[in-house]
Design a protein around this motif. Structure first.
Motif, PDB file in Angstrom:
ATOM      1  N   VAL A 120       0.836  -1.201   0.000  1.00  0.00           N
ATOM      2  CA  VAL A 120       0.000   0.000   0.000  1.00  0.00           C
ATOM      3  C   VAL A 120       0.870   1.249   0.000  1.00  0.00           C
ATOM      4  N   GLN A 121       1.918   1.233   0.811  1.00  0.00           N
ATOM      5  CA  GLN A 121       2.835   2.371   0.855  1.00  0.00           C
ATOM      6  C   GLN A 121       3.498   2.594  -0.504  1.00  0.00           C
ATOM      7  N   ILE A 122       3.891   1.504  -1.134  1.00  0.00           N
ATOM      8  CA  ILE A 122       4.540   1.611  -2.449  1.00  0.00           C
ATOM      9  C   ILE A 122       3.578   2.198  -3.478  1.00  0.00           C
ATOM     10  N   LYS A 123       2.353   1.668  -3.492  1.00  0.00           N
ATOM     11  CA  LYS A 123       1.347   2.137  -4.444  1.00  0.00           C
ATOM     12  C   LYS A 123       1.092   3.634  -4.305  1.00  0.00           C
ATOM     13  N   ALA A 124       1.006   4.099  -3.069  1.00  0.00           N
ATOM     14  CA  ALA A 124       0.737   5.511  -2.821  1.00  0.00           C
ATOM     15  C   ALA A 124       1.967   6.377  -3.076  1.00  0.00           C
ATOM     16  N   ALA A 125       3.146   5.880  -2.698  1.00  0.00           N
ATOM     17  CA  ALA A 125       4.375   6.674  -2.839  1.00  0.00           C
ATOM     18  C   ALA A 125       4.675   7.019  -4.291  1.00  0.00           C
ATOM     19  N   VAL A 126       4.494   6.056  -5.186  1.00  0.00           N
ATOM     20  CA  VAL A 126       4.868   6.294  -6.587  1.00  0.00           C
ATOM     21  C   VAL A 126       3.892   7.201  -7.320  1.00  0.00           C
ATOM     22  N   LEU A 127       2.774   7.570  -6.667  1.00  0.00           N
ATOM     23  CA  LEU A 127       1.870   8.538  -7.279  1.00  0.00           C
ATOM     24  C   LEU A 127       2.549   9.889  -7.461  1.00  0.00           C
ATOM     25  N   SER A 128       3.633  10.115  -6.713  1.00  0.00           N
ATOM     26  CA  SER A 128       4.371  11.371  -6.844  1.00  0.00           C
ATOM     27  C   SER A 128       5.307  11.372  -8.042  1.00  0.00           C
ATOM     28  N   ALA A 129       5.581  10.219  -8.622  1.00  0.00           N
ATOM     29  CA  ALA A 129       6.517  10.110  -9.747  1.00  0.00           C
ATOM     30  C   ALA A 129       5.804  10.275 -11.079  1.00  0.00           C
ATOM     31  N   PRO A 130       6.529  10.705 -12.117  1.00  0.00           N
ATOM     32  CA  PRO A 130       5.940  10.692 -13.465  1.00  0.00           C
ATOM     33  C   PRO A 130       5.467   9.273 -13.788  1.00  0.00           C
ATOM     34  N   ALA A 131       4.375   9.162 -14.521  1.00  0.00           N
ATOM     35  CA  ALA A 131       3.748   7.856 -14.769  1.00  0.00           C
ATOM     36  C   ALA A 131       4.716   6.831 -15.345  1.00  0.00           C
ATOM     37  N   ASP A 132       5.613   7.256 -16.247  1.00  0.00           N
ATOM     38  CA  ASP A 132       6.517   6.296 -16.885  1.00  0.00           C
ATOM     39  C   ASP A 132       7.706   5.912 -16.002  1.00  0.00           C
ATOM     40  N   ALA A 148       6.961   2.347 -12.142  1.00  0.00           N
ATOM     41  CA  ALA A 148       7.214   0.909 -12.000  1.00  0.00           C
ATOM     42  C   ALA A 148       8.645   0.603 -11.576  1.00  0.00           C
ATOM     43  N   GLY A 149       9.596   1.456 -11.953  1.00  0.00           N
ATOM     44  CA  GLY A 149      10.993   1.170 -11.656  1.00  0.00           C
ATOM     45  C   GLY A 149      11.604   1.981 -10.535  1.00  0.00           C
ATOM     46  N   ALA A 150      10.812   2.817  -9.870  1.00  0.00           N
ATOM     47  CA  ALA A 150      11.361   3.670  -8.811  1.00  0.00           C
ATOM     48  C   ALA A 150      11.634   2.884  -7.534  1.00  0.00           C
ATOM     49  N   ALA A 151      12.730   3.217  -6.880  1.00  0.00           N
ATOM     50  CA  ALA A 151      12.988   2.668  -5.547  1.00  0.00           C
ATOM     51  C   ALA A 151      12.032   3.341  -4.577  1.00  0.00           C
ATOM     52  N   VAL A 152      11.606   2.610  -3.547  1.00  0.00           N
ATOM     53  CA  VAL A 152      10.645   3.171  -2.591  1.00  0.00           C
ATOM     54  C   VAL A 152      11.103   2.910  -1.159  1.00  0.00           C
ATOM     55  N   TYR A 153      11.194   3.995  -0.398  1.00  0.00           N
ATOM     56  CA  TYR A 153      11.438   3.905   1.040  1.00  0.00           C
ATOM     57  C   TYR A 153      10.113   4.145   1.756  1.00  0.00           C
ATOM     58  N   GLY A 154       9.868   3.330   2.789  1.00  0.00           N
ATOM     59  CA  GLY A 154       8.656   3.496   3.579  1.00  0.00           C
ATOM     60  C   GLY A 154       8.930   3.107   5.013  1.00  0.00           C
ATOM     61  N   TYR A 155       7.902   2.664   5.709  1.00  0.00           N
ATOM     62  CA  TYR A 155       8.024   2.414   7.141  1.00  0.00           C
ATOM     63  C   TYR A 155       7.655   0.967   7.484  1.00  0.00           C
TER      64      TYR A 155
END
Length: 201
Positions: free
Chosen positions: A28-40, A43-50
């Protein structure tokens, strides 16, 4: 007296459990976090969460040049961000100093000194940061869906000035680019579009 103590202890346990359940699942954190990135780039962005202890941790390794940060469950409101990987030393240092209890100005001054000394490596080229925000009520912590989100943009150009970029020091119209902290390690172009119309559904 025994009843009061037992009730108190039960309340503490309950609060701890609530605090742990307040941290959304990693996916869920990943899904929400990448909303800040450009759409393309999502899928490949690294994600830091809690993690469930409330500690910042790498939730997903990246395959491209973007790094995203999930919403901090301890902070009011929903806020996620994504930035170009060359900003990672700058961002990580800020998080480290904040964890140490440093105030905003202290963090700025320490990073400024470290950047000038060469201890803190800043990008040599303009680098992007995207910030996506919403209210707590508009973030579904079960599904990761966000309504009425607001996206703003930042382009870091260390030591740039109004004179070197031709940008004003404040916006004269909604969404107009302007430069903040000119002449410092944290100089950046701010682009803040007008806020979206609230979804009434």
């Amino acid at each position: 007296m025994k009843f009061t103590l037992a009730t108190f202890l039960f309340s503490i346990v309950g609060l701890c459990a609530m605090g742990q359940s307040a941290i959304p699942a990693a996916e869920v954190q990943i899904k929400a976090a990448v909303l800040s990135a450009p759409a393309d780039k999502r899928a490949g962005a690294a994600v830091y969460g809690y993690n469930q202890k409330g500690e910042l941790a790498l939730l997903r390794k990246g395959t491209n040049e973007m790094v995203c940060l999930a919403d901090d469950p301890k902070q009011k409101g929903f806020s996620v961000s994504c930035y170009y990987k060359d900003l990672d030393p700058f961002m990580a240092r800020g998080r480290e100093l904040k964890k140490q209890g440093k105030a905003h100005q202290e963090i700025f001054d320490m990073r400024e000194a470290e950047a000038k000394s060469g201890k803190l490596k800043m990008p040599e080229q303009p680098t992007s940061l995207f910030v996506y925000t919403a209210t707590d009520e508009d973030f579904n912590t079960t599904t990761g869906e966000v309504k009425n989100g607001y996206l703003r943009y930042v382009v870091y150009i260390p030591y740039a000035t109004a004179e070197s970029t031709g940008l004003p020091l404040k916006p004269e119209a909604p969404g107009m680019p302007w430069i903040m902290f000119p002449g410092t390690h944290g100089a950046h172009i701010m682009i803040t579009p007008p806020p979206p119309t609230k979804d009434k559904q």
